[in-house]
Design a protein around this motif. Structure first.
Motif, PDB file in Angstrom:
ATOM      1  N   PHE A  66       0.708   2.408  -2.017  1.00 29.94           N
ATOM      2  CA  PHE A  66       1.372   2.198  -0.724  1.00 29.94           C
ATOM      3  C   PHE A  66       1.622   3.513   0.010  1.00 29.94           C
ATOM      4  O   PHE A  66       1.516   3.562   1.239  1.00 29.94           O
ATOM      5  CB  PHE A  66       2.695   1.451  -0.923  1.00 29.94           C
TER       6      PHE A  66
ATOM      7  N   ASP B 111       6.641  -1.855   1.603  1.00 29.50           N
ATOM      8  CA  ASP B 111       6.915  -0.447   1.323  1.00 29.50           C
ATOM      9  C   ASP B 111       7.862  -0.396   0.132  1.00 29.50           C
ATOM     10  O   ASP B 111       9.029  -0.794   0.251  1.00 29.50           O
ATOM     11  CB  ASP B 111       7.557   0.224   2.539  1.00 29.50           C
ATOM     12  N   PRO B 112       7.388   0.065  -1.041  1.00 30.86           N
ATOM     13  CA  PRO B 112       8.245   0.046  -2.231  1.00 30.86           C
ATOM     14  C   PRO B 112       9.551   0.802  -2.069  1.00 30.86           C
ATOM     15  O   PRO B 112      10.590   0.370  -2.570  1.00 30.86           O
ATOM     16  CB  PRO B 112       7.351   0.698  -3.303  1.00 30.86           C
TER      17      PRO B 112
ATOM     18  N   THR C  28       2.088   1.005  -7.795  1.00 31.80           N
ATOM     19  CA  THR C  28       2.378   0.439  -6.467  1.00 31.80           C
ATOM     20  C   THR C  28       2.814   1.532  -5.503  1.00 31.80           C
ATOM     21  O   THR C  28       2.406   1.543  -4.336  1.00 31.80           O
ATOM     22  CB  THR C  28       3.475  -0.638  -6.587  1.00 31.80           C
TER      23      THR C  28
ATOM     24  N   ALA D 100       5.047  -5.264  -3.197  1.00 32.78           N
ATOM     25  CA  ALA D 100       5.775  -4.005  -2.993  1.00 32.78           C
ATOM     26  C   ALA D 100       7.094  -4.006  -3.732  1.00 32.78           C
ATOM     27  O   ALA D 100       7.523  -2.975  -4.262  1.00 32.78           O
ATOM     28  CB  ALA D 100       5.998  -3.756  -1.498  1.00 32.78           C
TER      29      ALA D 100
END
Length: 708
Positions: free
Chosen positions: A259, A628-629, A255, A235
């Motif tokens: 996500f 969680d990016p 990503t 992430a």
């Protein structure tokens, strides 16, 4: 095998231009007694300069086999088909000699276990200079050593010139991994493959390694493939993500796309199974039922159908191909219309946690299960040859705490901080002189002589180990494993039989499987057997030593849910050691942070996580990546310098001072206090009335995240 295929546009390249590495329709098979194992089935991706590609999935999904195929490191018995292009040139099928010109030069690899990857009989300096000299034969010895020193300095190894002479066993695990990164950087490769490079490391070392990987990319301009089961790692690091299942990509995209909008039920399950550091435990974790399919059997439909909560009969007819969701985002599922709008918690049946009546009872009104006073464990080091005293290891140095019914008390800290030794001192039930243990109201005052606790008292205290495979005898059936502790306590055979079947149901296993051996079960099922064995004598307290660290995230979630359910239903108390602070937050009520044998912060779990006051606690919490990016991009990370000091040479004053980021910000007068006076664990309520029983061993407790 039938398969539906939908043409999907490739994700937009991060760096633009032609890809540095292209993998097309990669298949890998291995012969076995049960038939041909189809480990990788049609892997496709492009890796562009400067890009970080994350590959995630459960064990056995084909991640590592893909990387080994790219490096040409598979055994001769492997059958590899497809196309692999490096800088536009095919490398699949090259001889070992030809691939050796690429390995460590244009493409390098960082392996999971640095100790087994480094040659134990060669110095670190020789291994690095060999890696340089193999591809730069015109460089002199002095030039190679100069480059080796430069590399070690870049990866943060102090006294680099002197450390060149050391052997791998003289480095800590984190420093060995830094050496591996230095070797990977040595010849400025175009591609660096990282195969679970942080799995066996402490969270603080993991954070350092991830920063070093970013440095390696900046220094070399390399593209990176990050193979991991830790969704939090990718992430914060990866640009693009490929989710693998049964040897094949089932979802790919940026990503952020994967996500924020997971569209394959398998991806949804993985993300919902991860305990979150930034979210309190109001719900159970999602669990993916069943186990991955047998790779020796052909697939007649979607390989995930047997485990998928959205599966229909149509899913069993043909294996789905990739379908486009948005530009650069695709997933292999014929029920994308339903999956994209579904909530993972709902489809996987995740329930909100309902605390028991005992858990709702104020802590001070609950019965005390365990009280430990002044746990101390020192080891004297002596030279066998000269019989000289070499020092004293203060593994545990005066630790005290209490544990109430239906409560989980967790001890966290880096390797070498004394966590496991604390557990073993309690499990011994024969404390050293000056240490008192009170178990269920019975006091055990030890002297290391003949004060061992009676057999019936040991029934109240049982342990669940980290590695279920090593903890269960492979020569005993499940029935024999579960019956053994009851036989030792003199139970009747008919009572033992009834209890064994009851235990199997309690931990969610089929009672008719008791005649099987441990190797017939998955890792998560073996851990459930270990928990059942620990419950056999109806104990009041379970000691948990890293109970889920060896498990895949989906299996880990099931074991965590089981432990939470048993705590509520049976009123069990847990004393747990863990390095994953996300798991600790999800299951714990109270937490103690340990450093060099002493507690440096203790309190309620929500209080510690929301308002940490010791710099060490803040560094530990900031080192855990969040899956969680967006959240990860906005977090402030506090990186610790160096490794844990030797327990034989604990620094004067505050033992954390040499690594403390707060100490370096203090005025000289306050620094002198840290240098001369060891802080004691004191309640914060003296300065913060609403802090409860939150205690901190720091002269100047404050939140570094609020400081410039």
């Amino acid at each position: 095998m039938s398969e539906t295929t939908v043409t999907t546009p490739e994700p937009a390249p991060i760096g633009g231009g032609a890809p540095i590495l292209s993998v097309r329709d990669l298949h890998v098979r291995f012969p076995s007694e049960a038939g041909s194992v189809h480990a990788v089935r049609g892997m496709d991706f492009d890796l562009h300069p400067g890009q970080v590609l994350g590959i995630v999935g459960e064990s056995g999904s084909g991640k590592s086999v893909t990387s080994m195929a790219i490096m040409g490191l598979l055994p001769d018995t492997a059958r590899v088909e497809g196309e692999i292009l490096l800088d536009g040139q095919p490398i699949l099928g090259l001889s070992d000699e030809a691939m050796s010109r690429h390995r460590g030069n244009t493409i390098s690899m960082i392996f999971q276990d640095p100790l087994s990857s480094l040659t134990p009989v060669l110095s670190v300096g020789q291994q690095i200079t060999d890696a340089i000299g193999n591809h730069n034969p015109k460089m002199t010895k002095a030039q190679r050593e100069e480059r080796a020193v430069e590399l070690l300095q870049k990866v943060g190894i102090p006294a680099a010139e002197e450390r060149l002479k050391n052997f791998p066993h003289e480095f800590s695990g984190g420093m060995r991994q830094r050496v591996m990164i230095a070797m990977a950087m040595a010849n400025n490769p175009r591609v660096i493959i990282c195969d679970e490079p942080t799995t066996a490391l402490d969270v603080t070392v993991q954070a350092q390694v991830l920063e070093l990987l970013k440095l390696a990319q900046e220094e070399t301009g390399a593209a990176i493939i990050m193979i991991t089961h830790d969704l939090g790692v990718v992430a914060g690091l990866a640009d693009e993500l490929v989710v693998m299942y049964a040897g094949k990509p089932v979802e790919r995209g940026s990503t952020q796309q994967v996500f924020s909008n997971p569209s394959m039920p398998y991806t949804m399950g993985l993300l919902a199974a991860v305990p979150r550091l930034d979210v309190s435990a109001e719900h159970a974790l999602a669990t993916i039922p069943g186990r991955p399919p047998n790779p020796t059997q052909p697939y007649t439909g979607c390989p995930f159908a047997a485990r998928c909560p959205l599966a229909t009969e149509a899913c069993e007819q043909a294996e789905p191909g990739m379908q486009q969701i948005s530009r650069g985002h695709a997933a292999a599922c014929i029920r994308l219309d339903v999956a994209r709008t579904a909530d993972a918690r709902e489809i996987y049946g995740v329930e909100k946690l309902a605390p028991s009546a005992m858990e709702l009872t104020p802590r001070e009104q609950r019965p005390e299960v365990l009280r430990a006073e002044n746990i101390t464990r020192h080891f004297e080091l002596r030279s066998r040859l000269f019989k000289r005293h070499l020092g004293t290891v203060r593994a545990v140095d005066g630790v005290s705490f209490d544990l109430r019914e239906a409560e989980c008390f967790s001890i966290v800290g880096e390797s070498g901080s004394g966590k496991s030794t604390t557990l073993l001192e309690i499990m011994e039930l024969d404390p050293a002189e000056g240490t008192d243990l009170v178990l269920n109201g019975r006091t055990i005052t030890g002297s290391r002589k003949k004060h061992r606790a009676p057999l019936e008292m040991r029934a109240d205290l049982q342990m669940v180990f980290q590695d279920p495979t090593g903890a269960l005898s492979p020569r005993q059936t499940v029935y024999e494993l579960l019956a053994e502790p009851m036989e030792a306590q003199g139970w009747k055979s008919e009572d033992i039989r009834a209890r064994v079947f009851e235990l199997m149901q309690t931990v969610g296993l089929q009672p008719d499987h008791v005649d099987r051996f441990p190797n017939a079960f998955s890792g998560g099922q073996r851990q459930r057997i270990g928990i059942a064995r620990a419950l056999a004598l109806d104990p009041k307290l379970l000691v948990l030593d890293e109970p889920v660290s060896a498990l895949d995230v989906s299996i880990q979630a099931g074991v965590i849910n089981l432990l939470q359910r048993l705590k509520s239903e049976l009123g069990l108390s847990y004393l747990m050691v863990a390095h994953d602070l996300s798991v600790v937050r999800h299951i714990s009520d109270r937490i103690a942070v340990m450093y060099l044998g002493r507690f440096v912060e203790v309190g309620e779990v929500e209080e510690i996580y929301e308002r940490p006051r010791h710099p060490y606690t803040q560094a530990l919490l900031s080192a855990i990546p969040v899956p969680d990016p967006e959240v990860e991009a906005g977090r402030k990370h506090i990186l610790l310098e160096g490794d844990l000091p030797s327990p034989t040479a604990v620094p004067e004053g505050c033992s954390f001072r040499p690594r403390c980021p707060l100490y370096r910000l203090l005025p000289e007068a306050q620094q002198s206090v840290c240098e001369s006076v060891q802080p004691e664990l004191e309640p914060l309520i003296l300065s913060e009335p609403d802090a409860g029983d939150h205690g901190v061993a720091c002269h100047y407790p404050r939140d570094l995240r609020e400081m410039n």
